[in-house]
Scaffold this active site. Structure first.
Site, PDB file in Angstrom:
ATOM      1  N   LYS A   1       0.851  -1.208   0.000  1.00  0.00           N
ATOM      2  CA  LYS A   1       0.000   0.000   0.000  1.00  0.00           C
ATOM      3  C   LYS A   1       0.886   1.257   0.000  1.00  0.00           C
ATOM      4  CE  LYS A   1      -1.774   1.542   4.025  1.00  0.00           C
ATOM      5  NZ  LYS A   1      -1.429   2.952   4.332  1.00  0.00           N
ATOM      6  N   ASN A   2       1.868   1.286   0.899  1.00  0.00           N
ATOM      7  CA  ASN A   2       2.648   2.516   1.075  1.00  0.00           C
ATOM      8  C   ASN A   2       3.680   2.743  -0.017  1.00  0.00           C
ATOM      9  OD1 ASN A   2       1.089   3.015   3.246  1.00  0.00           O
ATOM     10  ND2 ASN A   2       2.624   2.493   4.789  1.00  0.00           N
TER      11      ASN A   2
ATOM     12  N   ARG B   1      -4.132  10.883   4.294  1.00  0.00           N
ATOM     13  CA  ARG B   1      -2.978  11.780   4.445  1.00  0.00           C
ATOM     14  C   ARG B   1      -2.000  11.686   3.293  1.00  0.00           C
ATOM     15  NH1 ARG B   1      -0.463  13.886   7.462  1.00  0.00           N
ATOM     16  NH2 ARG B   1       1.469  12.975   6.755  1.00  0.00           N
TER      17      ARG B   1
ATOM     18  N   CYS C   1      -4.953  12.635  12.314  1.00  0.00           N
ATOM     19  CA  CYS C   1      -5.668  11.359  12.235  1.00  0.00           C
ATOM     20  C   CYS C   1      -5.552  10.740  13.623  1.00  0.00           C
ATOM     21  CB  CYS C   1      -5.057  10.477  11.154  1.00  0.00           C
ATOM     22  SG  CYS C   1      -3.462   9.825  11.641  1.00  0.00           S
TER      23      CYS C   1
ATOM     24  N   ARG D   1       0.242  14.702  12.647  1.00  0.00           N
ATOM     25  CA  ARG D   1       0.693  14.458  11.273  1.00  0.00           C
ATOM     26  C   ARG D   1       0.990  15.794  10.533  1.00  0.00           C
ATOM     27  NH1 ARG D   1      -0.977   9.192  10.022  1.00  0.00           N
ATOM     28  NH2 ARG D   1       0.685   9.182   8.480  1.00  0.00           N
ATOM     29  N   PRO D   2       1.876  16.627  11.069  1.00  0.00           N
ATOM     30  CA  PRO D   2       2.207  17.886  10.384  1.00  0.00           C
ATOM     31  C   PRO D   2       2.909  17.633   9.049  1.00  0.00           C
ATOM     32  CG  PRO D   2       3.718  17.494  12.194  1.00  0.00           C
ATOM     33  CD  PRO D   2       2.674  16.418  12.278  1.00  0.00           C
ATOM     34  N   VAL D   3       2.981  18.677   8.214  1.00  0.00           N
ATOM     35  CA  VAL D   3       3.652  18.549   6.913  1.00  0.00           C
ATOM     36  C   VAL D   3       4.765  19.592   6.771  1.00  0.00           C
ATOM     37  CG1 VAL D   3       1.724  17.448   5.714  1.00  0.00           C
ATOM     38  CG2 VAL D   3       1.858  19.956   5.825  1.00  0.00           C
ATOM     39  N   ASP D   4       5.279  20.059   7.911  1.00  0.00           N
ATOM     40  CA  ASP D   4       6.309  21.111   7.873  1.00  0.00           C
ATOM     41  C   ASP D   4       7.575  20.656   7.146  1.00  0.00           C
ATOM     42  OD1 ASP D   4       6.354  19.394  10.235  1.00  0.00           O
ATOM     43  OD2 ASP D   4       8.148  20.511  10.805  1.00  0.00           O
ATOM     44  N   LEU D   5       7.902  19.368   7.208  1.00  0.00           N
ATOM     45  CA  LEU D   5       9.123  18.880   6.532  1.00  0.00           C
ATOM     46  C   LEU D   5       8.920  18.817   5.017  1.00  0.00           C
ATOM     47  CD1 LEU D   5      10.158  16.074   9.047  1.00  0.00           C
ATOM     48  CD2 LEU D   5      11.033  18.426   8.906  1.00  0.00           C
TER      49      LEU D   5
ATOM     50  N   ASP E   1       4.449   0.516  12.024  1.00  0.00           N
ATOM     51  CA  ASP E   1       3.209  -0.044  11.476  1.00  0.00           C
ATOM     52  C   ASP E   1       2.982  -1.488  11.906  1.00  0.00           C
ATOM     53  OD1 ASP E   1       3.413   1.704   8.282  1.00  0.00           O
ATOM     54  OD2 ASP E   1       2.864   2.342  10.295  1.00  0.00           O
TER      55      ASP E   1
ATOM     56  N   ILE F   1       7.693   6.834  17.005  1.00  0.00           N
ATOM     57  CA  ILE F   1       7.410   7.563  15.757  1.00  0.00           C
ATOM     58  C   ILE F   1       6.177   8.445  15.879  1.00  0.00           C
ATOM     59  CG2 ILE F   1       6.952   7.330  13.277  1.00  0.00           C
ATOM     60  CD1 ILE F   1       9.736   6.354  14.011  1.00  0.00           C
TER      61      ILE F   1
ATOM     62  N   ARG G   1      -8.878  -0.144   4.440  1.00  0.00           N
ATOM     63  CA  ARG G   1      -7.972   0.843   3.843  1.00  0.00           C
ATOM     64  C   ARG G   1      -6.640   0.192   3.501  1.00  0.00           C
ATOM     65  NH1 ARG G   1      -7.085   6.231   6.955  1.00  0.00           N
ATOM     66  NH2 ARG G   1      -5.623   6.267   5.229  1.00  0.00           N
TER      67      ARG G   1
HETATM   68  C1  EPZ Z   1       4.391   6.915   6.287  1.00  0.00           C
HETATM   69  O1  EPZ Z   1       3.638   7.982   6.831  1.00  0.00           O
HETATM   70  C2  EPZ Z   1       3.420   5.747   6.185  1.00  0.00           C
HETATM   71  N1  EPZ Z   1       2.308   6.103   5.302  1.00  0.00           N
HETATM   72  C3  EPZ Z   1       2.892   5.404   7.579  1.00  0.00           C
HETATM   73  O2  EPZ Z   1       2.058   4.262   7.456  1.00  0.00           O
HETATM   74  C4  EPZ Z   1       4.085   5.037   8.462  1.00  0.00           C
HETATM   75  O3  EPZ Z   1       3.609   4.779   9.767  1.00  0.00           O
HETATM   76  C5  EPZ Z   1       5.063   6.215   8.491  1.00  0.00           C
HETATM   77  O4  EPZ Z   1       5.478   6.541   7.140  1.00  0.00           O
HETATM   78  C6  EPZ Z   1       6.307   5.905   9.302  1.00  0.00           C
HETATM   79  O5  EPZ Z   1       6.941   4.765   8.778  1.00  0.00           O
HETATM   80  C7  EPZ Z   1       2.497   6.045   3.963  1.00  0.00           C
HETATM   81  O6  EPZ Z   1       3.565   5.721   3.480  1.00  0.00           O
HETATM   82  C8  EPZ Z   1       1.322   6.405   3.118  1.00  0.00           C
HETATM   83  P1  EPZ Z   1       6.539  10.212   8.407  1.00  0.00           P
HETATM   84  P2  EPZ Z   1       4.286   9.476   6.849  1.00  0.00           P
HETATM   85  O7  EPZ Z   1       6.515  11.470   7.616  1.00  0.00           O
HETATM   86  O8  EPZ Z   1       5.101   9.675   5.632  1.00  0.00           O
HETATM   87  C9  EPZ Z   1       6.477  13.476  11.817  1.00  0.00           C
HETATM   88  C10 EPZ Z   1       0.109   2.991   7.723  1.00  0.00           C
HETATM   89  O9  EPZ Z   1      -0.368   2.477   8.733  1.00  0.00           O
HETATM   90  N2  EPZ Z   1       6.450  14.454  10.709  1.00  0.00           N
HETATM   91  O10 EPZ Z   1       7.714   9.291   8.291  1.00  0.00           O
HETATM   92  O11 EPZ Z   1       3.208  10.431   7.147  1.00  0.00           O
HETATM   93  C11 EPZ Z   1       5.195  12.665  11.886  1.00  0.00           C
HETATM   94  O12 EPZ Z   1       4.199  13.347  12.611  1.00  0.00           O
HETATM   95  C12 EPZ Z   1       0.664   4.400   7.787  1.00  0.00           C
HETATM   96  O13 EPZ Z   1       0.240   2.441   6.606  1.00  0.00           O
HETATM   97  C13 EPZ Z   1       6.628  15.795  10.990  1.00  0.00           C
HETATM   98  O14 EPZ Z   1       6.810  16.189  12.143  1.00  0.00           O
HETATM   99  O15 EPZ Z   1       5.234   9.357   8.123  1.00  0.00           O
HETATM  100  C14 EPZ Z   1       5.641  11.414  12.583  1.00  0.00           C
HETATM  101  O16 EPZ Z   1       5.657  11.643  13.978  1.00  0.00           O
HETATM  102  C15 EPZ Z   1       0.429   5.041   9.147  1.00  0.00           C
HETATM  103  N3  EPZ Z   1       6.593  16.699   9.967  1.00  0.00           N
HETATM  104  C16 EPZ Z   1       7.081  11.224  12.068  1.00  0.00           C
HETATM  105  O17 EPZ Z   1       7.485  12.493  11.556  1.00  0.00           O
HETATM  106  C17 EPZ Z   1       6.408  16.311   8.664  1.00  0.00           C
HETATM  107  O18 EPZ Z   1       6.407  17.172   7.757  1.00  0.00           O
HETATM  108  C18 EPZ Z   1       7.202  10.207  10.949  1.00  0.00           C
HETATM  109  O19 EPZ Z   1       6.288  10.583   9.934  1.00  0.00           O
HETATM  110  C19 EPZ Z   1       6.221  14.928   8.394  1.00  0.00           C
HETATM  111  C20 EPZ Z   1       6.255  14.031   9.428  1.00  0.00           C
END
Ligand code: EPZ
Length: 422
Positions: A22-23, A94, A118, A123-127, A308, A330, A400
């Site tokens: 999926k991911n 997301r 969620c 789940r911020p997107v600042d990065l 996950d 995480i 999902r």
């Molecule tokens: C991906 O989410 C996966 N989703 C998630 O799987 C998975 O849990 C996660 O990576 C970690 O491995 C998909 O690939 C679609 P991150 P993502 O950015 O990219 C923080 C599932 O169950 N962060 O690596 O959103 C964030 O809040 C899902 O299949 C910021 O602070 O994860 C988290 O605490 C759930 N700012 C950490 O980083 C940002 O801009 C890791 O998030 C982005 C993230």
């Protein structure tokens, strides 16, 4: 809303096919926006999230055909009608934010709704925003949307992530393929899904080195061509189904599973006393005698223990001999399965990001509530080992990320069915 009813106690014997990830698919699909030529993805999983991503891409003008019963996705973004990812779609998933980088690279502008939080965290997107700005885009947060523009196109840059982010690495990687000059992504996420994305982009003509390591270098090119790419096997689905014989007893072969994608998880399973072996056709898992041993778990970015699989591992630890400490590093709120498991007789104490589980001989079936994708399947795993009937409600979360869970487990001897709840 549907529910899943199961009666626990039977050991499992049989084979479970593992689908495409999926991911991986959720980041491969937006890559079509980078080229006017068709992108075909094979071994695609048939999931609600994939259909939501297809809906989002179609709203931008992409033609999406689901062939061979959804296993093949034929995508064509010859012309784009819009560069706005609307809240109505984004709020459902997301991963919609993954159209940001490709739209900026292709069209020079994008309006992407903020996904909103969620169940598992803010789940911020600042990065993601920081990465796009490093590539020369201007982003403004207004009315719940990220308004992004790069009127002079994107230019290569060094992107130094302060923390590992899978999605932000994917957005940066996709955008950099069409940026002028060289981009270096430092502290990049190393997940296998990112390596799969890089392989697909390279098939499309991108120049990428270092995927799977913490530093990825991309030489921008003028344009990308179409490609056909097989979606990598889903390591999280694999890990989930490896836990089924571990918790219920018996032996299951996960067809198409690749142990090299989940070494840290497999090591923990073997430490707990479960037999795990890679065969020609997949991964064979068995637990024949006695309870598993309690082990400690610490979630971390790849190649660490996958967040996950934390909920699913907790279900196993609820039946283990001894005390297990699970640390979720995480996400800030990823223990919502704990209170539901406690309804089944589990002994769990949660303090912040740490859950301490004291294993019990037998769980007892009960009506429980799914709260998010991975929590849902953790409750099903617990139900496989529990005495009596378990009813898991709100299984739309499950759909999902997991194709026909009940069929796959029933084929191995589980007493499980989907019921329409009122
Ligand atoms: C991906 O989410 C996966 N989703 C998630 O799987 C998975 O849990 C996660 O990576 C970690 O491995 C998909 O690939 C679609 P991150 P993502 O950015 O990219 C923080 C599932 O169950 N962060 O690596 O959103 C964030 O809040 C899902 O299949 C910021 O602070 O994860 C988290 O605490 C759930 N700012 C950490 O980083 C940002 O801009 C890791 O998030 C982005 C993230």
């Amino acid at each position: 809303m549907d529910a899943i009813r199961l009666c626990g106690g039977a050991a499992l014997e049989g084979r479970i096919p593992i689908a495409g990830a999926k991911n991986a698919c959720l980041t491969l699909m937006p890559a079509t926006l980078l080229s006017e030529e068709p992108l075909t993805l094979t071994n695609a999983p048939r999931l609600a999230d994939i259909r939501t991503m297809a809906e989002l891409l179609e709203s931008l003008g992409v033609e999406v055909s689901m062939l061979q019963d959804g296993r093949v996705l034929a995508l064509s973004s010859l012309s784009l009608d819009s560069t706005r990812a609307d809240y109505e779609i984004v709020r459902k998933m997301r991963a919609s934010v993954l159209v940001l980088g490709p739209l900026l690279a292709r069209a020079g502008h994008a309006e992407v709704s903020l996904p909103g939080g969620c169940a598992i965290g803010a789940r911020p997107v600042d990065l993601h925003q920081m990465a796009m700005e490093r590539l020369g885009a201007e982003l403004e947060l207004r009315d719940g949307y990220l308004h992004a523009k790069a009127p002079r196109g994107l230019r290569g840059a060094v992107i130094d992530f302060p923390m590992v982010s899978v999605g932000a690495t994917e957005n940066a990687l996709m955008a950099a393929t069409l940026a002028r000059g060289t981009t270096v992504i430092r502290n990049a996420a190393r997940e296998p899904e990112i390596a799969d994305l890089a392989r697909c982009l390279r098939r499309m003509g991108a120049q990428i080195e270092g995927e799977g390591s913490a530093e990825i270098t991309i030489e921008g090119v003028d344009r990308l061509s179409g490609a056909t790419h097989p979606v990598v096997a889903d390591r999280i689905e694999l890990g989930t189904y490896m836990l089924a014989p571990a918790i219920a007893g018996g032996e299951v072969e996960c067809l198409g599973g690749r142990l090299d994608l989940i070494e840290s998880f497999a090591d923990k399973l073997m430490e707990a006393g479960v037999d795990v072996v890679q065969t020609q056709s997949g991964v064979k898992v068995s637990r024949r005698n006695g309870r598993v041993r309690a082990v400690d778990v610490l979630t971390a970015p790849y190649p660490g223990f996958p967040t996950d699989l934390q909920a699913q591992m907790m279900a196993l630890m609820c039946t283990a001999e001894g005390v297990s400490v699970l640390e979720e590093r995480i996400f800030e709120n990823r223990f919502m399965h704990a209170p539901e498991l406690m309804r089944m007789g589990a002994r769990i104490e949660v303090h912040g990001g740490t859950a301490t589980v004291t294993g019990v001989e037998r769980l007892r079936g009960a009506p429980v509530m799914a709260t998010d994708l991975r929590a849902s399947v953790s409750l099903i795993l617990a139900g496989l080992a529990a005495e009596g009937e378990t009813m898991v409600n709100r299984v739309y979360h499950l759909d999902r990320g997991y194709e026909s869970v009940e069929q796959k487990l029933r084929a191995c001897g589980a007493t499980i069915e989907r019921v329409k709840s009122e």
